[in-house]
Design a protein around this motif. Structure first.
Motif, mmCIF file in Angstrom:
data_model
loop_
_atom_site.group_PDB
_atom_site.id
_atom_site.type_symbol
_atom_site.label_atom_id
_atom_site.label_comp_id
_atom_site.label_asym_id
_atom_site.label_seq_id
_atom_site.Cartn_x
_atom_site.Cartn_y
_atom_site.Cartn_z
ATOM 1 N N GLY A 75 -4.450 9.155 10.112
ATOM 2 C CA GLY A 75 -4.143 8.017 9.259
ATOM 3 C C GLY A 75 -4.133 6.711 10.025
ATOM 4 O O GLY A 75 -3.771 6.660 11.209
ATOM 5 N N TYR A 76 -4.544 5.646 9.340
ATOM 6 C CA TYR A 76 -4.591 4.321 9.945
ATOM 7 C C TYR A 76 -4.084 3.288 8.947
ATOM 8 O O TYR A 76 -4.280 3.427 7.735
ATOM 9 C CB TYR A 76 -6.023 3.946 10.353
ATOM 10 C CG TYR A 76 -6.616 4.842 11.406
ATOM 11 C CD1 TYR A 76 -6.551 4.510 12.759
ATOM 12 C CD2 TYR A 76 -7.237 6.041 11.055
ATOM 13 C CE1 TYR A 76 -7.093 5.348 13.724
ATOM 14 C CE2 TYR A 76 -7.788 6.881 12.009
ATOM 15 C CZ TYR A 76 -7.705 6.520 13.355
ATOM 16 O OH TYR A 76 -8.233 7.348 14.311
ATOM 17 N N ILE A 77 -3.434 2.277 9.458
ATOM 18 C CA ILE A 77 -3.096 1.089 8.676
ATOM 19 C C ILE A 77 -4.069 -0.003 9.101
ATOM 20 O O ILE A 77 -4.210 -0.280 10.294
ATOM 21 C CB ILE A 77 -1.651 0.632 8.933
ATOM 22 C CG1 ILE A 77 -0.657 1.753 8.629
ATOM 23 C CG2 ILE A 77 -1.322 -0.604 8.100
ATOM 24 C CD1 ILE A 77 0.762 1.450 9.096
ATOM 25 N N CYS A 81 -4.388 -2.060 3.853
ATOM 26 C CA CYS A 81 -4.663 -0.813 3.146
ATOM 27 C C CYS A 81 -4.360 0.349 4.079
ATOM 28 O O CYS A 81 -4.244 0.174 5.298
ATOM 29 C CB CYS A 81 -6.111 -0.737 2.647
ATOM 30 S SG CYS A 81 -7.341 -0.416 3.934
ATOM 31 N N PHE A 82 -4.212 1.532 3.507
ATOM 32 C CA PHE A 82 -4.001 2.749 4.282
ATOM 33 C C PHE A 82 -5.286 3.563 4.233
ATOM 34 O O PHE A 82 -5.856 3.782 3.154
ATOM 35 C CB PHE A 82 -2.844 3.571 3.719
ATOM 36 C CG PHE A 82 -2.460 4.739 4.585
ATOM 37 C CD1 PHE A 82 -1.522 4.595 5.594
ATOM 38 C CD2 PHE A 82 -3.043 5.988 4.402
ATOM 39 C CE1 PHE A 82 -1.170 5.658 6.410
ATOM 40 C CE2 PHE A 82 -2.708 7.057 5.205
ATOM 41 C CZ PHE A 82 -1.761 6.902 6.216
ATOM 42 N N TRP A 105 -1.147 5.353 12.346
ATOM 43 C CA TRP A 105 -0.016 5.746 11.491
ATOM 44 C C TRP A 105 0.976 6.600 12.272
ATOM 45 O O TRP A 105 2.178 6.553 12.021
ATOM 46 C CB TRP A 105 -0.545 6.505 10.284
ATOM 47 C CG TRP A 105 0.489 7.111 9.374
ATOM 48 C CD1 TRP A 105 0.710 8.429 9.144
ATOM 49 C CD2 TRP A 105 1.423 6.409 8.548
ATOM 50 N NE1 TRP A 105 1.720 8.610 8.233
ATOM 51 C CE2 TRP A 105 2.179 7.378 7.841
ATOM 52 C CE3 TRP A 105 1.715 5.064 8.331
ATOM 53 C CZ2 TRP A 105 3.188 7.047 6.940
ATOM 54 C CZ3 TRP A 105 2.724 4.731 7.428
ATOM 55 C CH2 TRP A 105 3.444 5.710 6.750
ATOM 56 N N SER A 122 0.855 -1.189 0.000
ATOM 57 C CA SER A 122 0.000 0.000 0.000
ATOM 58 C C SER A 122 0.887 1.233 0.000
ATOM 59 O O SER A 122 1.977 1.217 0.579
ATOM 60 C CB SER A 122 -0.919 0.011 1.228
ATOM 61 O OG SER A 122 -1.800 1.124 1.190
ATOM 62 N N LEU A 128 4.154 0.577 2.243
ATOM 63 C CA LEU A 128 3.881 -0.413 3.277
ATOM 64 C C LEU A 128 3.850 -1.794 2.629
ATOM 65 O O LEU A 128 3.254 -1.976 1.565
ATOM 66 C CB LEU A 128 2.519 -0.162 3.935
ATOM 67 C CG LEU A 128 2.216 1.264 4.430
ATOM 68 C CD1 LEU A 128 0.800 1.328 4.978
ATOM 69 C CD2 LEU A 128 3.214 1.673 5.489
ATOM 70 N N PRO A 164 0.839 5.179 1.105
ATOM 71 C CA PRO A 164 0.155 6.299 1.763
ATOM 72 C C PRO A 164 0.198 7.551 0.898
ATOM 73 O O PRO A 164 1.149 7.758 0.125
ATOM 74 C CB PRO A 164 0.956 6.492 3.058
ATOM 75 C CG PRO A 164 1.697 5.217 3.257
ATOM 76 C CD PRO A 164 1.977 4.689 1.889
ATOM 77 N N TYR A 219 0.607 12.335 4.115
ATOM 78 C CA TYR A 219 0.938 11.468 5.251
ATOM 79 C C TYR A 219 2.400 11.051 5.207
ATOM 80 O O TYR A 219 3.014 10.811 6.246
ATOM 81 C CB TYR A 219 0.024 10.250 5.269
ATOM 82 C CG TYR A 219 -1.387 10.587 5.664
ATOM 83 C CD1 TYR A 219 -1.787 10.581 6.993
ATOM 84 C CD2 TYR A 219 -2.335 10.947 4.708
ATOM 85 C CE1 TYR A 219 -3.074 10.913 7.376
ATOM 86 C CE2 TYR A 219 -3.634 11.279 5.062
ATOM 87 C CZ TYR A 219 -3.995 11.269 6.397
ATOM 88 O OH TYR A 219 -5.277 11.606 6.762
#
Length: 554
Positions: A285-287, A278-279, A301, A222, A246, A224, A228
């Motif tokens: 932001g989150y993974i 996914c981002f 994140w 993924s 990622l 970002p 970010y």
């Protein structure tokens, strides 16, 4: 038909065996029989088809004509003929298909107005009268004009894709199957079961960086968004223009790579083999990751701390995609979940909907892999069959989009780019591979793209150049960059553009598909097969090839 189904099942098993990391002597023997089984299947299909001729195939190749001469007729509109599976069970030949023009009008009317429209269209006759009250006729005239305009736009788009040219370039470097690809600027990043992540410079088709560090097969990637990346770059004293990637792996790690220096700058251990990620570009932001055991997890994140862990699915999570604050997860058993990101430091994901395989009509099949591509209140689902499913995730209503005119076709991935819906297709019977293009939002068939000895396509990424031309990258046995060429001029493309006329009128939409969807793909042995071989085959399918991602875990 019993032997045909048995051969199709064996070929499915062999295709899944071929992409395992390690093979037993028995599995190698099965693979060595692929050509023999395909030859026998072709003989049976020709015998069953008899003197029938293929409908509307345009393109090069006797192989294409042979491929379509099968008894397994495509499904048509429900108002015209029964589904292909019922035709096969009754032992009857398919009737003439509905005219493509009528099918197209019906599709557009259902998509835009929600009701089916009659071919004769009596509304224009009303507006031709110059009586005092024209308010009743005006909507019909507007609708007629809109349909004509959309039909003209589609005709123009279809004509342009029939002239499409692409130059293909092979990117050599991986020594195992490419499982995932993403595009960042002029770079392509690929992950492979050989445990490496590679960065490629597209203009020169050369390897730019080799990112080694995982100890298990790389299953997902993924990228970002730049804003970010800026935040993380500043915290690491790197350039504001730094881009990060990622990668998730069967070694249970998610690694964050800085592309300019080719180094892993951060990593997080998930305690589970990572099979999808996914981002989510919301707030800080989150993974979001998915595991081989069906767990969905959210990670900050900013801190890389675990925010949430949910046992969301019964089998491996094979696809996670984000759309704004929404997250979509699909698993090997055929279930699809929709989550809302509430932007919280604790339990940020709230489950909105979960649809089981029985509701969606997928079942757990030989492919065992679901790939998702969301669009508004719909999500396109590829699940190793000859169709793409469209799931209205708010209501659970489904529709089917034919992605191959034979039941021996399988769909491995689906992607959207620039007003196009692109589905990969692989024919188990003859090994032919192609990309099918559909227009959005109507999902009308445009054309198919293929080339000699094309390998099975397992992953796909796309972007456009500054001039608006398409650039794609496909992964599987080979990693290939597609560069669109001008349609005019003397430049010769590497791909062949063909149209399968049968796919023009094979769009079937039904609210809540039944188990009939899978009748032509559930291959059952009649009991006269070698018991030992069947036992080993079924075991391999259930344990090793239920999901091709699982092979990285063995």
């Amino acid at each position: 038909m019993g032997e045909v189904r048995k051969l199709q099942k064996k070929l499915r098993q062999i295709e899944n065996l071929e992409i395992k990391i390690s093979l037993t002597p028995e599995e190698r023997f099965k693979i060595s029989r692929k050509a023999e089984l395909r030859s026998r299947l072709a003989e049976l299909q020709l015998q069953l088809s008899g003197p029938q001729q293929t409908l509307g195939i345009v393109g090069d190749g006797k192989k294409e004509k042979m491929k379509r001469q099968v008894e397994d007729a495509p499904e048509s509109l429900p108002s015209q003929t029964p589904p292909a599976s019922k035709i096969l069970k009754a032992g009857k030949e398919s009737k003439a298909l509905t005219r493509p023009a009528l099918a197209a009008r019906q599709r557009e009317a259902r998509d835009e107005a929600g009701t089916e429209r009659n071919e004769e269209r009596t509304e224009p006759a009303k507006v031709s009268h110059q009586s005092g009250d024209t308010s009743e006729g005006r909507p019909g005239l507007d609708e007629e004009q809109r349909l004509r305009r959309e039909e003209a736009e589609f005709t123009s788009l279809k004509a342009s894709w029939e002239k499409a040219k692409f130059r293909l370039r092979l990117l050599e470097g991986h020594n195992d199957i490419v499982t995932c690809v993403v595009a960042v600027d002029n770079l392509v990043v690929s992950g492979s079961r050989d445990t490496t992540v590679k960065v490629w410079h597209v203009p020169t088709a050369t390897e730019h960086k080799n990112l080694g560090g995982h100890t298990g097969g790389v299953t997902c990637l993924s990228a970002p968004p730049p804003e970010y990346c800026q935040r993380l770059a500043r915290s690491l004293s790197l350039s504001d223009k730094e881009r990060f990637i990622l990668s998730g792996s069967a070694d249970c790690y998610v690694k964050i790579w800085a592309l300019s220096i080719g180094q892993c700058v951060k990593s997080l251990y998930t305690f589970n083999a990572v099979t999808a990620l996914c981002f989510v570009a919301e707030e800080d932001g989150y993974i979001v990751t998915g595991s081989d055991g069906g767990k969905v997890q959210a990670w900050s994140w900013h801190t890389l701390q675990n925010c949430q862990s949910v046992n969301a699915h019964q089998e491996a999570v094979t696809s996670i995609q984000s759309q704004g604050p929404l997250v979509f997860s699909g698993s090997a058993e055929g279930g699809v979940s929709v989550w809302e990101n509430r932007c919280s430091d604790r339990d940020p994901l709230r489950l909105l909907q979960h649809w089981s395989a029985q509701v969606i009509g997928l079942k757990e099949g030989p492919g065992g892999r679901v790939t998702l591509s969301p669009r508004g209140d719909k999500v396109f689902v590829a699940y190793g069959r000859a169709w793409l499913k469209t799931l209205h995730w708010k209501t659970g209503a489904t529709s089917k989009l034919t992605n191959h005119s034979s039941t021996t076709g399988v769909t491995d991935c689906v992607h959207q780019t620039g007003g196009l819906l692109i589905g990969s297709c692989y024919d188990l019977a003859n090994g032919e591979s192609m990309l099918n293009l559909f227009s959005l939002p109507q999902c009308r068939y445009l054309a198919s793209l293929t080339w000699p000895d094309a390998p099975r396509i397992l992953c796909f990424a796309a972007w456009t150049t500054g001039s608006g031309d398409h650039r794609w990258v496909t992964g599987g046995r080979d990693l290939i960059v597609w560069e669109q060429l001008p349609s005019s001029g003397k430049q010769r493309g590497d791909i062949t553009v063909k149209r399968d006329g049968r796919m023009d009128s094979c769009f079937l939409e039904s609210e809540g598909d039944t188990e009939d969807d899978e009748e032509t793909d559930d291959y059952e042995d009649d009991g006269d097969d070698d018991e030992g071989e069947r036992g080993r085959s079924d075991g391999a399918e259930d344990e090793g090839s239920g999901s091709w991602l699982r092979c990285a875990l063995q």
